[in-house]
Structures are given as C-alpha cells and as structure tokens.
Design a protein around this motif. Structure first.
Motif: not given
Length: 667
Positions: A470, A473, A476-477, A512-513, A534, A536, A538-539, A542
């Motif tokens: 990934n 991702a 971006e994090y 985002g995160s 968000e 996403n 997964e984000a 977090y």
C-alpha cells in the motif's frame, strides 16, 4: 494586435474534467443492457440482444455521448445479422480485428470487461483493473460505429493529411487514426504510432504484422518525451484525446520535456493538431468522459510558442485545433468571445493539476529527490557514528532541496526522521503531541524498518529489501501527518486565520488520516464537535483509532460520499476542505459536483462558513507545489457561480492559499 491568453468562466461547470472517481457514470439502463449482452453470450437467446439493442436506442440520445453504447449496439447488430451482413460489417481489417479481440475464447475479453466495468463483480487485483482500463479504451477508441457520434469520415479531410506526408500519431492507442492516416499518406508517406500502454503497443504491432502494413512504425513513448529518435521529423504531429492528460496530470518538468520533444519532431512549418473533447455549456448532451475547454489548450500552447492557425468542430462536443510553432504569427480567434469572468493566463503552467489513477504514469519524485533518498537509505543501513555522520550529510542535502524542489512533499518529514535517528535532539522536542507519537510509532520499530522499505519502494532504489504494501497510502500518510508540516505550511498561523473557537462544530471534509481533525478537536474542546468525513474507509479507520486512543470523544467519524458530505443539516459552523477542492473541480461529474456543493450548504448553520485550503498555481520561476493544485481564481469564480459570497483569503506562501466563503442569500 496585442493578444493576452486567457480563459473565461461563465457558469458552475468546470473548465476541465479528467474522468470520474466514482461509478456515477454507470447508469441503471446501461447496466441492464450490458447484462442482456452477457445473457446472450451464455444462452444464445437472440431476444436478449434485441432487448439490449432497443435499450441502447433509448439511451444513446440521452446519456453517455461518445461512450461505448454505440459500439455495443453495433455489436448487437453484428451478432443478430446473417452471414452476408456480417461480412459487410466486418469488411475493414481494423473492424474485424476489433471484433476478434473481444470475441476470442468465447468472448472472454468482452465478458471480463462488462463484469468489472458494470460492477457485477469486484476487481480481484490491479492486473485485472489495468486490463479492463485497456479494454475500455480499446472499445471506445476503435469503436466500429465511432463516426456515428464523431462524424469522423465527414470531418477527417479537414485535418489536411496529404499524400507523402510524415505524421506522428501521438497517443495512438489501438490505432483508430493511425490506420486511416496510413491510407491518406499512401505508400510514399510515413506514420509513426506513438503509445505508452504495453497492451495497445502489442495490439498495434500485431495488426501491422498481420496486415502487412509497411508505412507504419510503432514507437514506445514515456512520460518525458514522445520516444522518437532526433533524426525523425514530421509534417504533422496529431494528438487525440491526450492533451487533457498532459495538461492536468503531468508534473510541470515532465510536460515541459514532453512538449520540447514535440517541437524537436516537427519540420519547419509543421503542424501540431490537437483533437479533444470540449466543455459543453448549452443544454446539449456533454461528452461522457474527460474534456477540457479549448481555451486551456490555446493559452498553454501559446506560452510554449505555438500559435493557433486553424480550428473546427467534429461535433459540438469535439474540436480540432491546428497550431504552428511560430511566435511571429498572430493566433486566430476561434468562435466569438464568451461572456463571463476572464482569467488571464500568464505562463505555460496549468491552471489545475491533478494526478488521477492511471491517467499518466509519473514517477512521483524528482531526480534530485531520488538522489537524496538513495543517500538517506544508505545512511539508515549504517550504524553508530557512521550512521550519524551520514544522516547529518543527508539533512544538509534536504535543507538545500526543501526551498526549491517538490514544495510541500515529504522532505521535511524525512529530515524529522533523520533527527529522530540521530537522537541528539530530545525526542520529546520532536514528538510534540499524540499524533506525532503515533506517527513515530508507525515507522520506528525494528530500527525504522518500515521507513527503509518505504524509501526503497517510493524512490525505486531497488535495494534488496522486502516490498512495502500500500505504498500510495503510506506516502499520503507521511506527507499529510508530517510532524514537520508547520515548516512549509505555517499551519498554526493558518489555523489562527481560520478561527476555530471552543464550542464550535466543524466538518473536516476529506479528512484523510486526520491531521486537521486532530487539531480542530483540540481547538473546539469538549463542548465542540468535529465531523471527520472521508470516503476512504482505511484512512477513516485510522482517525477512529487515534480518537479512541487519545480520548477525543468530540471527533465523529463519518463515511462520506462523492455527491454528499454526509454531515447533518444545519449542524456545523465551519465546513473545511484541505487539498480536496481540486478533486471536486476536476474529477466529479457535473451533477455529482452540484449535489456535493448543495450538501455543504445544507450542513452549515445560519452564518456558517465554507473554508477551502488548497494549492495554488505559480509561475515566474517560483517552485510549484509537488502535487495537485488549482488556481484560486478558478475556485472563487466557480463558487461565486454557485451563489456563495467570497469574504476573505490568506496566502502565507505562494503555493498555498485559504479562502473563506459564506452562502449567498436565497430567494
């Protein structure tokens, strides 16, 4: 005549659209018709094809202009025809080859395309996704019934391709124009078919060999140039449905290099012909996919030295622009000037830049950045005093890069990592809050193993390290939750300008995160609330995790939608969007964008504000933001057209702005 390149904003419609991020372009009718084709392939029941044909009759005048519906309806006609009619429909070699690729192995490719494009199944992996992307282009571009919507055969002579000329078909795809041009130039002419996609290149090569075509050569290009040797010179360089990618998806140095390779390939007096899809502002059906207002093409190429010398429309939705590389020429003015707000274009910098998946294969780093990353990874592989000395040298390299290369990228975060590893600055001075601690804990275990694998993978260093899952991702994090973000962005000063107060309610759209969600939650306090929205998941997970671990009960995670911010009505004092509006502008279908903007208006309390932070377009030698960007003038003018009032702005660095809007009065 003094000519000032410019664009004109007349409505809420975006001047450029790269393609939808979502499935809104798959309609219920299109899905039913596609399923009927599959039913026929499974059962042989001709009634399924008849029903599909009739559905396409209803759909084609009303949606998906220039899309695949005419190709699928043509296929229905072919499969329902008798032998004599089939032979007539497939008498051209390129048409027969198109059918053969879809029909081979009991229509394996067609079945696979319909299954995943129309969401009858989820993509199993990226390889299948890439194949479906190729098949989509193949079906669209080589559509046997393409002239039905494009007027191809009627308009093709207007391009002025002559016997004996050398033509470069740049972005040839599977050769729709390539093989028409090879007929036009005849045996004394030459066609260079330039393409980047390996699947298109393989198809082109096989077609040339199988049909004994002697005046076409296939060339693999790259993101920096068209791939031809310096001795190749052409009368015409033709580019169809590609310039919008060069304009919006390439990094500036990549586009500069690519355009220079075009200049190098043209003979004196040679022509550059751009065919692309236009912005349609009338009630006519717009092109179904990517488009760009012709003024964006004309203004950018003007600053590259090209002058518009001829133009026409295939249809309302499709234009052809002819340029010559001659700065002494006065460009023609194509069509009457539009009434609206004029935005001058002062350089060849694009007014909007957005890296959409698969639109262009860019490296994601500069050559200098790759060299610095190699030094960083080498230093991390050392130990003791050797490691410390090497990391200090790496920090010096990054300190030189930070002011001039990929502004806002992860360089300041990598310097922060260097300081953490060197360990001369107490860790509690580097890790100043819980979010920083979580960031540190993500990368520090096992002697910063994840950081090593990230640097190796991101910068293509090819060291013998395990791959990193990934990668996008993680990248971006690092960039968004960078503990050193303040150094380039002046985050605290920006937050003071935004003015979040205790007890406020804030929607962080596209959180985002969670970098800003975290800071907003601290600013609003226990009596306030932050909706962290968000798409996403997964984000968002977090954000949920750190909110739980840090006891931030004032953060409410929300799964958003592209057409709805999903925040309760009249619930927030501020809607905040950071580095997101460019995506709304360029990647959303118009009705999706309309619905999204309307949902923001509904979410605001009376007196509430919409605050947009995004990355500006720069020129005059100022280094650009490393990633996506949009001219603040485009944002302001579009939101004014939506009825918002623009009330304030802040710009602490050239590459970054914050704009504040209030809803206008409604009648």
């Amino acid at each position: 005549m003094n000519y000032q390149p410019h664009v004109t904003v007349t409505s809420t419609k975006s001047l450029i659209h790269l393609g939808s991020l979502d499935s809104f372009d798959v309609t219920e009718g299109g899905k039913i018709a596609a399923q009927l084709i599959i039913n026929f392939l499974d059962s042989g029941n001709a009634d399924s094809l008849v029903n599909a044909f009739n559905i396409y009759n209803e759909l084609i005048p009303n949606e998906n202009f220039g899309g695949e519906y005419t190709a699928f309806q043509w296929l229905c006609t072919l499969l329902l025809s008798g032998d004599a009619s089939k032979a007539e429909l497939m008498k051209r070699a390129d048409v027969a080859s198109w059918y053969d690729l879809l029909a081979q192995n009991d229509f394996e490719n067609l079945r696979e395309y319909i299954t995943y494009k129309y969401h009858f199944a989820e993509y199993p992996d990226d390889e299948v996704r890439r194949k479906v992307r190729f098949l989509e282009d193949f079906i669209l571009f080589s559509n046997p019934d393409r002239s039905r919507w494009e007027n191809t055969y009627e308009k093709l002579p207007l391009l002025g391709i002559n016997v004996g000329e050398t033509v470069i078909d740049c972005g040839a795809a599977s050769g729709f124009f390539t093989f028409k041009f090879c007929e036009a130039v005849g045996p004394t002419g030459k066609i260079w078919a330039v393409e980047t996609n390996p699947m298109h290149l393989n198809y082109l090569t096989n077609f040339v060999i199988n049909n004994n075509i002697t005046n076409v050569e296939i060339v693999r290009a790259n993101v920096n140039d068209i791939g031809l040797s310096p001795d190749v010179k052409a009368d015409v360089l033709f580019m169809c449905s590609l310039f919008h990618v060069l304009y919006a998806s390439l990094m500036e140095h990549e586009r500069d290099s690519y355009i220079q390779s075009i200049k190098n390939a043209l003979l004196p007096g040679g022509r550059l012909i751009i065919v692309d899809n236009d912005l349609v502002e009338s009630s006519e059906l717009p092109y179904h996919g990517p488009y760009m207002d012709k003024s964006l093409v004309i203004s950018q190429l003007y600053h590259y030295g090209f002058r518009l010398v001829d133009a026409f429309h295939f249809t309302l939705q499709r234009y052809a622009l002819t340029f010559k590389l001659d700065e002494t020429l006065t460009p023609i003015i194509y069509k009457e000037p539009k009434k609206g707000t004029v935005i001058p274009v002062y350089s060849h910098s694009s007014l909007v830049h957005y890296r959409i998946a698969d639109a262009a294969i860019t490296a994601g780093y500069s050559p200098n950045g790759q060299e610095a990353a190699a030094l960083l990874l080498d230093a991390l592989m050392l130990s003791g005093s050797e490691r410390v000395s090497a990391l200090k040298r790496v920090m010096e390299v990054y300190e030189r890069l930070i002011p001039k290369d990929r502004i806002g990228d992860e360089y300041t975060a990598l310097v922060w990592f260097c300081k953490c590893v060197i360990n001369e600055t107490p860790l509690d001075q580097l890790v100043t809050n819980e979010l920083d601690q979580m960031f540190y804990n993500t990368f520090a275990p096992d002697d910063f193993d994840m950081l090593k694998r990230y640097v190796n993978s991101k910068y293509a260093l090819n060291r013998p390290l395990p791959p990193l899952d990934n990668l996008p991702a993680v990248s971006e994090y690092i960039t968004f939750n960078n503990p050193n973000r303040e150094l380039w962005e002046h985050t605290r000063e920006m937050l003071d300008f935004i003015g979040i107060k205790p007890g406020m309610s804030v929607a962080d759209i596209g959180c985002g995160s969670g970098f800003f969600s975290y800071h907003f939650a601290r600013d609003v306090g226990d009596k306030g609330i932050v909706y962290a929205t968000e798409t996403n998941k997964e984000a968002l997970a977090y954000v949920e995790r750190f909110a739980r671990e840090f006891g931030m009960n004032n953060i409410t995670p929300v799964i958003g939608r592209l057409n709805d911010c999903c925040v309760p009505g009249k619930s927030v004092d501020v809607v905040f969007m950071c580095s997101m509006y460019h995506a709304v502008y360029i990647a959303s279908l118009e009705f999706v964008k309309d619905q999204f903007i309307d949902s923001i208006k509904r979410a605001l309390k009376p007196g509430g504000r919409l605050i947009i932070t995004d990355n500006d377009v720069v020129f005059g030698g100022i280094p650009p933001y490393y990633g996506s960007a949009i001219s603040k003038e485009l944002v302001i003018e579009q939101l004014l057209a939506y009825g918002w009032r623009f009330i304030a702005q802040q710009q602490l660095i050239p590459q970054r702005y914050t704009l504040i809007f209030e809803p206008g009065k409604t009648s």
